[in-house]
Scaffold this motif. Structure first.
Motif, PDB file in Angstrom:
ATOM      1  N   GLY A   9       0.842  -1.201   0.000  1.00 21.57           N
ATOM      2  CA  GLY A   9       0.000   0.000   0.000  1.00 21.57           C
ATOM      3  C   GLY A   9       0.870   1.240   0.000  1.00 21.57           C
ATOM      4  N   SER A  13       5.714   3.392  -0.439  1.00 22.87           N
ATOM      5  CA  SER A  13       6.256   4.472  -1.277  1.00 22.87           C
ATOM      6  C   SER A  13       6.476   5.766  -0.501  1.00 22.87           C
ATOM      7  CB  SER A  13       5.321   4.735  -2.466  1.00 22.87           C
ATOM      8  OG  SER A  13       5.239   3.587  -3.290  1.00 22.87           O
ATOM      9  N   ALA A  14       6.081   5.774   0.778  1.00 22.13           N
ATOM     10  CA  ALA A  14       6.151   7.018   1.557  1.00 22.13           C
ATOM     11  C   ALA A  14       7.579   7.556   1.621  1.00 22.13           C
ATOM     12  CB  ALA A  14       5.591   6.790   2.963  1.00 22.13           C
ATOM     13  N   GLU A  15       8.542   6.649   1.852  1.00 21.15           N
ATOM     14  CA  GLU A  15       9.926   7.123   1.987  1.00 21.15           C
ATOM     15  C   GLU A  15      10.560   7.500   0.641  1.00 21.15           C
ATOM     16  OE1 GLU A  15      12.066   4.629   5.203  1.00 21.15           O
ATOM     17  OE2 GLU A  15      10.153   3.648   4.750  1.00 21.15           O
ATOM     18  N   VAL A  18       6.348   9.844  -1.906  1.00 18.57           N
ATOM     19  CA  VAL A  18       4.960   9.837  -2.400  1.00 18.57           C
ATOM     20  C   VAL A  18       4.059   9.814  -1.159  1.00 18.57           C
ATOM     21  CG1 VAL A  18       3.249   8.663  -3.838  1.00 18.57           C
ATOM     22  CG2 VAL A  18       5.690   8.439  -4.386  1.00 18.57           C
ATOM     23  N   PRO A  19       3.319  10.877  -0.899  1.00 16.10           N
ATOM     24  CA  PRO A  19       2.511  10.915   0.330  1.00 16.10           C
ATOM     25  C   PRO A  19       1.480   9.791   0.375  1.00 16.10           C
ATOM     26  CG  PRO A  19       2.627  13.082  -0.687  1.00 16.10           C
ATOM     27  CD  PRO A  19       3.200  12.112  -1.678  1.00 16.10           C
ATOM     28  N   PHE A  21      -2.192   7.950   1.615  1.00 14.93           N
ATOM     29  CA  PHE A  21      -3.568   8.308   1.255  1.00 14.93           C
ATOM     30  C   PHE A  21      -4.191   9.235   2.283  1.00 14.93           C
ATOM     31  CE2 PHE A  21      -7.821   6.340  -0.027  1.00 14.93           C
ATOM     32  CZ  PHE A  21      -7.892   7.127  -1.142  1.00 14.93           C
ATOM     33  N   TRP A  28      -6.077  13.667   1.230  1.00 13.65           N
ATOM     34  CA  TRP A  28      -5.074  13.149   0.304  1.00 13.65           C
ATOM     35  C   TRP A  28      -4.540  14.361  -0.463  1.00 13.65           C
ATOM     36  CZ3 TRP A  28      -6.086   9.209  -4.273  1.00 13.65           C
ATOM     37  CH2 TRP A  28      -4.849   8.822  -4.813  1.00 13.65           C
ATOM     38  N   GLN A  88      -1.721  -1.848  -4.187  1.00  9.73           N
ATOM     39  CA  GLN A  88      -2.848  -0.903  -4.264  1.00  9.73           C
ATOM     40  C   GLN A  88      -2.343   0.428  -4.807  1.00  9.73           C
ATOM     41  OE1 GLN A  88      -5.335  -1.223  -0.384  1.00  9.73           O
ATOM     42  NE2 GLN A  88      -3.312  -2.030   0.080  1.00  9.73           N
ATOM     43  N   VAL A  90      -0.828   3.337  -7.167  1.00  9.62           N
ATOM     44  CA  VAL A  90      -0.981   3.729  -8.558  1.00  9.62           C
ATOM     45  C   VAL A  90       0.330   4.293  -9.106  1.00  9.62           C
ATOM     46  CG1 VAL A  90      -3.471   4.035  -8.424  1.00  9.62           C
ATOM     47  CG2 VAL A  90      -1.992   5.948  -7.796  1.00  9.62           C
ATOM     48  N   GLY A 172       2.800  -1.702   4.483  1.00  8.72           N
ATOM     49  CA  GLY A 172       2.460  -0.282   4.329  1.00  8.72           C
ATOM     50  C   GLY A 172       1.049  -0.018   3.856  1.00  8.72           C
ATOM     51  N   ASN A 198       4.752  -2.646   8.817  1.00  4.39           N
ATOM     52  CA  ASN A 198       4.079  -1.354   8.745  1.00  4.39           C
ATOM     53  C   ASN A 198       4.692  -0.416   9.782  1.00  4.39           C
ATOM     54  OD1 ASN A 198       2.143   0.774   8.555  1.00  4.39           O
ATOM     55  ND2 ASN A 198       0.581  -0.694   7.934  1.00  4.39           N
ATOM     56  N   LEU A 199       4.579   0.861   9.513  1.00  4.27           N
ATOM     57  CA  LEU A 199       5.087   1.854  10.459  1.00  4.27           C
ATOM     58  C   LEU A 199       4.407   1.697  11.820  1.00  4.27           C
ATOM     59  CD1 LEU A 199       7.144   4.111  10.247  1.00  4.27           C
ATOM     60  CD2 LEU A 199       5.298   5.680   9.647  1.00  4.27           C
ATOM     61  N   GLU A 200       3.116   1.401  11.777  1.00  5.52           N
ATOM     62  CA  GLU A 200       2.380   1.135  13.020  1.00  5.52           C
ATOM     63  C   GLU A 200       1.372   0.037  12.718  1.00  5.52           C
ATOM     64  OE1 GLU A 200      -0.731   4.815  12.332  1.00  5.52           O
ATOM     65  OE2 GLU A 200       1.160   5.147  13.397  1.00  5.52           O
ATOM     66  N   PRO A 215       9.874   1.550   9.628  1.00  6.56           N
ATOM     67  CA  PRO A 215       9.813   2.021   8.247  1.00  6.56           C
ATOM     68  C   PRO A 215      10.066   0.888   7.248  1.00  6.56           C
ATOM     69  CG  PRO A 215      11.804   2.818   9.343  1.00  6.56           C
ATOM     70  CD  PRO A 215      11.019   2.075  10.385  1.00  6.56           C
ATOM     71  N   ALA A 216       9.317   0.904   6.165  1.00  8.70           N
ATOM     72  CA  ALA A 216       9.425  -0.151   5.153  1.00  8.70           C
ATOM     73  C   ALA A 216      10.848  -0.270   4.613  1.00  8.70           C
ATOM     74  CB  ALA A 216       8.451   0.138   4.009  1.00  8.70           C
TER      75      ALA A 216
END
Ligand code: NAD
Length: 232
Positions: A9, A13-15, A18-19, A21, A28, A88, A90, A172, A198-200, A215-216
């Motif tokens: 999820g 990609s957060a790190e 890419v913010p 959701f 978002w 999930q 994009v 994630g 997951n982070l949490e 962190p992933a």
């Protein structure tokens, strides 16, 4: 051979920059989900929705896969088709890291969908100027992303892989969006070991056999190393 299904999820990609959701404000990228990620929003205000996804697509040029994406690609090179990644996301960071056996269940920013002829061409330009479909010439292209209320892609293929999996790993993802959020229970019901990275801890339907928080970019390479050492 051990068969693995990895569900990813927005957190993976957060790190990469890419913010995710749902930011802390429930928005978002500053927008309410119902204003940009539903068919009703597109009917009401197509220009705003097209511009929102044009911005997301352009932003992909400024980001790179992170060590979590590259570790999963390394695992695929080692075990081949016994690993299926179901994302999930994009964005295109899994494929840019080298992953090939991949399902984009919620579609892809870098693909358009023609509402006139149904074509789904690879697409890298803006859609807000309403360009012509390369197949039929009509100016009815939308982003090829799955909005709330729409049917995700390749559900049969995903479900077959989930029920056949020996290990199901969720990375994630918040566990808030269905049907993806239901896959952990399906996998467990068919005997898979379940792992969360997951982070949490997420709002999963059932507890994971192994839930790791962090962190992933560090958890995923470490998990891949473990799997490869065990000779999956
Ligand atoms: P979500 O935003 O609901 O949840 C993100 C999850 O990632 C949370 O559980 C959070 O704890 C975790 N997380 C955040 N940073 C992390 C990190 N550094 N390492 C590990 N985990 C981290 O995301 P979701 O569950 O994927 O929501 C699904 C919807 O969001 C999808 O429909 C998808 O299309 C859309 N989306 C995709 C992208 C993308 O393509 N990168 C970005 C935003 C939203």
């Amino acid at each position: 051979m051990t068969r693995l299904v990895v569900l990813t999820g927005a957190g993976i990609s957060a790190e990469s920059g890419v913010p995710t959701f749902r930011g802390p404000d429930g928005l978002w990228e500053g927008h309410r989900i119902e204003d940009v990620a539903t068919p009703e929003a597109f009917e009401r205000d197509p220009h705003t929705v097209l511009r929102f996804y044009d911005e997301r697509r352009r932003a992909l040029h400024g980001v790179e896969p992170n060590p979590a994406h590259t570790a999963l690609a390394r695992l695929e090179r080692a075990i081949g088709a016994d690993l299926l990644i179901v994302t999930q996301n994009v964005d295109d960071l899994h494929e840019r890291a080298g992953t090939r056996n991949l399902v984009h269940m919620h579609g892809e920013l870098r693909r358009a969908q023609c509402l006139s002829c149904g074509a789904r061409p690879a697409w890298d330009a803006d859609l807000a100027p309403r360009p012509a479909c390369p197949v039929c010439g009509e100016r009815m292209l939308r982003p090829d992303v799955v909005w709330f209320g729409e049917m995700p892609y390749e559900l049969d293929r995903i479900e077959q892989a989930v029920v056949a999996a020996d290990v199901f790993v969720s990375i994630g993802t918040s566990g808030a969006v269905y049907p993806a959020a239901g896959y952990v229970a399906l996998a467990a019901a068919f005997g898979a070991r379940t792992v969360e990275l997951n982070l949490e801890s997420s709002d999963a339907l059932i507890p994971f056999d192994d839930a790791r928080t962090g962190p992933a970019s560090t958890l995923v390479p470490a998990w891949v190393d473990e799997v490869m050492r065990a000779g999956a």
